[in-house]
Scaffold this motif. Structure first.
Motif, short mmCIF file in Angstrom:
data_model
loop_
_atom_site.label_atom_id
_atom_site.label_comp_id
_atom_site.label_asym_id
_atom_site.label_seq_id
_atom_site.Cartn_x
_atom_site.Cartn_y
_atom_site.Cartn_z
N SER A 115 37.71 22.21 33.38
CA SER A 115 39.29 22.14 34.02
C SER A 115 39.47 21.30 35.17
N GLY A 116 38.16 21.16 35.88
CA GLY A 116 38.36 20.36 37.10
C GLY A 116 39.01 21.28 38.48
N ASP A 117 39.26 22.52 38.29
CA ASP A 117 39.89 23.43 39.21
C ASP A 117 38.64 23.90 40.01
N PHE A 118 38.26 23.54 40.81
CA PHE A 118 36.94 24.05 41.65
C PHE A 118 37.46 24.85 42.98
N ASN A 119 38.81 25.44 43.11
CA ASN A 119 39.23 26.20 44.06
C ASN A 119 38.07 27.47 44.42
N PRO A 120 37.35 27.35 45.80
CA PRO A 120 36.50 28.37 45.88
C PRO A 120 36.77 29.73 45.41
N ILE A 121 38.00 30.13 45.55
CA ILE A 121 38.56 31.56 45.08
C ILE A 121 37.85 32.00 43.92
N HIS A 122 37.67 31.00 43.21
CA HIS A 122 36.94 31.21 41.71
C HIS A 122 35.45 31.40 41.68
N TYR A 123 34.83 31.25 42.86
CA TYR A 123 33.33 31.39 42.90
C TYR A 123 32.83 31.95 44.22
N ARG A 124 33.84 32.01 45.24
CA ARG A 124 33.17 32.57 46.33
C ARG A 124 33.92 33.64 46.99
N ASP A 125 33.12 34.92 46.96
CA ASP A 125 33.76 36.24 47.59
C ASP A 125 34.43 35.87 48.99
N ASP A 126 33.76 35.34 49.83
CA ASP A 126 34.03 35.20 51.22
C ASP A 126 35.31 34.23 51.48
N VAL A 127 35.33 33.28 50.69
CA VAL A 127 36.77 32.65 50.66
C VAL A 127 37.88 33.40 49.99
N ALA A 128 37.63 33.98 48.76
CA ALA A 128 38.52 34.73 48.23
C ALA A 128 39.10 35.96 49.14
N LYS A 129 38.11 36.41 49.83
CA LYS A 129 38.60 37.63 50.85
C LYS A 129 39.66 37.01 51.97
N THR A 130 38.93 35.93 52.43
CA THR A 130 39.59 35.42 53.63
C THR A 130 41.30 34.82 53.19
N VAL A 131 41.43 34.71 52.04
CA VAL A 131 43.04 34.65 51.55
C VAL A 131 43.64 35.93 51.08
N GLY A 132 43.10 37.02 51.12
CA GLY A 132 43.67 38.10 50.80
C GLY A 132 43.43 39.05 49.63
N LEU A 133 42.51 38.24 48.85
CA LEU A 133 42.18 38.71 47.70
C LEU A 133 40.86 39.72 47.88
N PRO A 134 40.64 40.68 46.82
CA PRO A 134 39.52 41.50 46.75
C PRO A 134 38.08 41.01 46.44
N GLY A 135 38.36 39.69 45.98
CA GLY A 135 37.04 39.25 45.53
C GLY A 135 37.29 37.85 44.85
N VAL A 136 36.27 37.34 44.07
CA VAL A 136 36.27 36.13 43.30
C VAL A 136 37.33 36.58 42.02
N ILE A 137 38.49 35.71 41.64
CA ILE A 137 39.18 35.97 40.49
C ILE A 137 39.14 34.82 39.60
N ALA A 138 39.46 35.43 38.36
CA ALA A 138 39.36 34.18 36.99
C ALA A 138 40.64 33.30 37.44
N HIS A 139 40.51 32.18 37.14
CA HIS A 139 41.53 31.14 36.81
C HIS A 139 42.51 31.40 36.00
N GLY A 140 43.74 31.35 36.78
CA GLY A 140 45.09 31.82 36.00
C GLY A 140 45.18 31.38 34.52
N MET A 141 45.12 29.98 34.41
CA MET A 141 45.02 29.32 33.27
C MET A 141 43.85 29.68 32.12
N LEU A 142 42.81 30.04 32.79
CA LEU A 142 41.81 30.77 31.90
C LEU A 142 42.26 31.90 31.14
#
Length: 140
Positions: free
Chosen positions: A33-60
């Protein structure tokens, strides 16, 4: 499951599926897809934006949710409209992944137009992850 265009009734379940997702699948999807947002593969980045961990892409998530309807129809061109609301992130555990379950049910029939609205229930465990997931399809 009933075939499209057969004697469908409101409330009929036309498809069900359970789809396992792993972090490997997220990486493959990112590449496609070309969507390399680190919230989809890095726990540390996902957590810094308030997510509990890595999340699946919405479009996926949206794509895998509609796939059972595509399989039932036999032709993706018969999908006339598809809409969802993202209600919860799909958190993908690094060890075990996650399973997304989909139930597709006839909500509205318009026999005159040869169309139906299929409502999708999309869950991880007991939590709904896509709300108001509706697919309008051509039946003939």
């Amino acid at each position: 499951m009933r075939a499209p265009g057969s004697d469908l009734s409101v409330g009929d379940i036309i498809a069900e599926d359970s789809v396992p997702l792993t972090r490997d699948a997220l990486v493959r999807y990112a590449g496609a897809s070309g969507d390399f947002n680190p919230i989809h593969y890095r726990d540390d980045v996902a957590k810094t934006v308030g997510l509990p961990g890595v999340i699946a892409h919405g479009m996926l998530t949206m794509g895998l949710a509609v796939q059972p309807v595509v399989d039932w129809l036999g032709d993706p061109a018969r999908i006339l409209d598809y809409r969802v609301r993202f209600t919860r992130p799909v958190v993908v555990d690094p060890e075990i992944g996650v399973v997304v379950s989909v139930l597709a049910k006839v909500a509205v029939l318009d026999e005159e137009a040869g169309e139906a609205r299929i409502d999708l229930t999309v869950k991880v465990g007991e939590e709904t992850v896509l709300g108001k997931a509706q697919v309008r399809v051509r039946l003939d």
